[in-house]
Design an enzyme around this catalytic site. Structure first.
Site, PDB file in Angstrom:
ATOM      1  N   LYS A  36      41.431  40.095  56.782  1.00 34.85           N
ATOM      2  CA  LYS A  36      42.167  41.295  56.376  1.00 34.85           C
ATOM      3  C   LYS A  36      41.376  42.591  56.423  1.00 34.85           C
ATOM      4  O   LYS A  36      41.934  43.643  56.710  1.00 34.85           O
ATOM      5  CB  LYS A  36      42.744  41.090  54.970  1.00 34.85           C
ATOM      6  CG  LYS A  36      41.684  40.981  53.893  1.00 34.85           C
ATOM      7  CD  LYS A  36      42.285  40.498  52.587  1.00 34.85           C
ATOM      8  CE  LYS A  36      41.236  40.480  51.496  1.00 34.85           C
ATOM      9  NZ  LYS A  36      41.578  39.598  50.387  1.00 34.85           N
ATOM     10  N   ARG A 134      43.861  38.048  38.009  1.00 35.66           N
ATOM     11  CA  ARG A 134      44.732  38.478  39.090  1.00 35.66           C
ATOM     12  C   ARG A 134      45.760  37.357  39.236  1.00 35.66           C
ATOM     13  O   ARG A 134      46.336  36.940  38.231  1.00 35.66           O
ATOM     14  CB  ARG A 134      43.936  38.786  40.370  1.00 35.66           C
ATOM     15  CG  ARG A 134      44.658  39.803  41.266  1.00 35.66           C
ATOM     16  CD  ARG A 134      43.883  40.166  42.530  1.00 35.66           C
ATOM     17  NE  ARG A 134      43.932  39.091  43.529  1.00 35.66           N
ATOM     18  CZ  ARG A 134      43.376  39.190  44.741  1.00 35.66           C
ATOM     19  NH1 ARG A 134      42.750  40.299  45.098  1.00 35.66           N
ATOM     20  NH2 ARG A 134      43.449  38.188  45.594  1.00 35.66           N
TER      21      ARG A 134
HETATM   22  C1  LIG Z   1      40.525  38.903  50.200  1.00 38.89           C
HETATM   23  C2  LIG Z   1      40.581  37.505  49.703  1.00 38.89           C
HETATM   24  C3  LIG Z   1      39.563  36.603  50.038  1.00 38.89           C
HETATM   25  C4  LIG Z   1      38.325  37.000  50.803  1.00 38.89           C
HETATM   26  O1  LIG Z   1      37.472  37.763  49.977  1.00 38.89           O
HETATM   27  P1  LIG Z   1      35.981  38.137  50.407  1.00 38.89           P
HETATM   28  O2  LIG Z   1      35.363  38.641  49.167  1.00 38.89           O
HETATM   29  O3  LIG Z   1      36.074  39.158  51.480  1.00 38.89           O
HETATM   30  O4  LIG Z   1      35.341  36.887  50.895  1.00 38.89           O
HETATM   31  C5  LIG Z   1      39.702  35.289  49.609  1.00 38.89           C
HETATM   32  N1  LIG Z   1      40.770  34.908  48.880  1.00 38.89           N
HETATM   33  C6  LIG Z   1      41.757  35.749  48.531  1.00 38.89           C
HETATM   34  C7  LIG Z   1      42.906  35.245  47.717  1.00 38.89           C
HETATM   35  C8  LIG Z   1      41.703  37.079  48.927  1.00 38.89           C
HETATM   36  O5  LIG Z   1      42.680  37.918  48.571  1.00 38.89           O
END
Ligand SMILES: *Cc1c(COP(=O)(O)O)cnc(C)c1O
Length: 361
Positions: A36, A134
């Protein structure tokens, strides 16, 4: 075109090698790469899809999965939607996503009905919140978790694939042996109560990877979801560098549009800046100030690190960035390109801004 985001595909691939090696230390831990922050750039996703160590490709936006659907399929990976689905996107989720993360039974019911309509099976990972506050069912509400798992398990076109936890996002709570063990204990209670085996216990994002090296990733955790760890090489729990990764696989280049000698202190009464903040200035006397054609619409000024370490970042407004180039050996001039290593905030904004071009190495 400037400014531009430069993505070095080989270095990004090398970073995946490095995090895969860490994940492999803990046998049986699958690798989910999260796309993302780069808005699932197609060339990067193609590389990830073809990388042999990657098991899953994940994103929080269904649009990002849709545009890469063919490449993900061609690479033989499964697609994962990280953000809980909106009611509006259920049809696309069932069509393009193999596994979605969920915490609301009403949403899973919609997925089940839609999967039935499309003649498909859809996999669901049930999110549990162990304290970051969250997404996920709160870990103390065990009855609700087990009841939700039981109901999902009873659906015809949805499979309860596993459990997941997210940490270090909203509450900035660090994953530890203790809170991840809580997730594993809940998994075992579900298995006993519902009479199933959960395939995936997904133990978090780039803030969980440090636990592998310490030998503190609980046994049942068998998946990690890594975005920043592979993009920038960061363990995001404590901000340490992950071995064998590089931090310059992604850089941002911007062009100088003005270069003048001016004072370092503004003249006149100080109000607030473009973002309502009271600025702080250091008196450096007369300095060589460069203005770059890039601003906070395209990056986050606190996560921009000049490759030329003799440059200091003074600040940025929406469309301008100000640098002090007085101490630089290089004689900068108007038209020159300045390159930056980035933090996560700047990667995200630069990849999202329509004013930033893309280039590949
Ligand atoms: C964005 C996200 C990740 C990845 O997070 P990083 O810190 O970039 O590794 C993993 N799991 C969820 C649910 C996320 O929203």
């Amino acid at each position: 075109m400037y400014p531009r985001l430069v993505m070095d595909i080989e270095k990004l691939s090398g970073n995946i090698d490095a995090v895969a090696e860490i994940a492999k230390e803990r046998g049986g831990c699958s690798l989910m790469i999260v796309t993302k922050a780069l808005c699932a750039d197609e060339k990067v996703v193609k590389m990830i899809a073809e990388h042999p160590a990657v098991n899953y490709i994940a994103d929080s936006r269904v649009q990002n999965i849709m545009k890469n659907y063919d490449a993900i399929r061609a690479g033989g990976k499964e697609s994962v939607l990280l953000r809980l689905p909106m009611a509006d996107e259920i049809e696309n989720v069932v069509k393009y996503v193999d596994i979605s993360f969920n915490s609301e039974i009403s949403t899973v019911e919609m997925l089940n009905e839609e999967a039935d309509r499309q003649g498909k099976k859809h996999k669901v990972v049930l999110m549990v919140d162990v304290g970051d506050l969250r997404e996920g069912i709160f870990f103390r509400n065990e009855d609700e978790i087990i009841e939700t798992a039981r109901r999902i398990n009873g659906m015809s076109n949805v499979e309860l694939f596993g459990l997941g936890v997210n940490l270090t996002c909203y509450g900035a709570i660090i994953p530890k042996y203790d809170n991840l063990s809580t997730l594993c204990e809940i998994a075992e209670k579900i298995e006993a109560a519902v009479g199933i085996r959960l395939n995936m216990i997904s133990g978090g994002n780039s803030s969980s990877i440090y636990l592998v090296d310490k030998g503190e990733l609980p046994e049942r955790i068998n998946n990690l979801r890594l975005g920043e760890a592979f993009l920038l090489g960061n363990d995001t729990a404590y901000g340490t560098r992950l071995p064998k990764t590089v931090d310059d696989a992604i850089t941002l280049e911007a062009q100088i549009i003005e270069l003048k000698e001016k004072p370092s202190l503004p003249i006149g009464e100080v109000g607030v800046d473009a973002f309502g903040q009271k600025p702080y200035y250091e008196d450096r006397g007369i300095i060589k100030r460069a203005i770059l054609a890039i601003g906070q619409q395209d990056m986050d000024r606190d996560s921009m690190y000049p490759v030329d370490e003799q440059i200091d970042v003074l600040g940025a407004s929406s469309d301008h960035m100000l640098l002090d180039v007085s101490k630089a050996d290089r004689q900068y001039k108007v038209g020159d390109i300045v390159s930056f290593r980035l933090g996560y905030g700047s990667v995200l904004k630069a990849a999202t801004s329509p004013y930033v071009g893309k280039a590949y190495k």
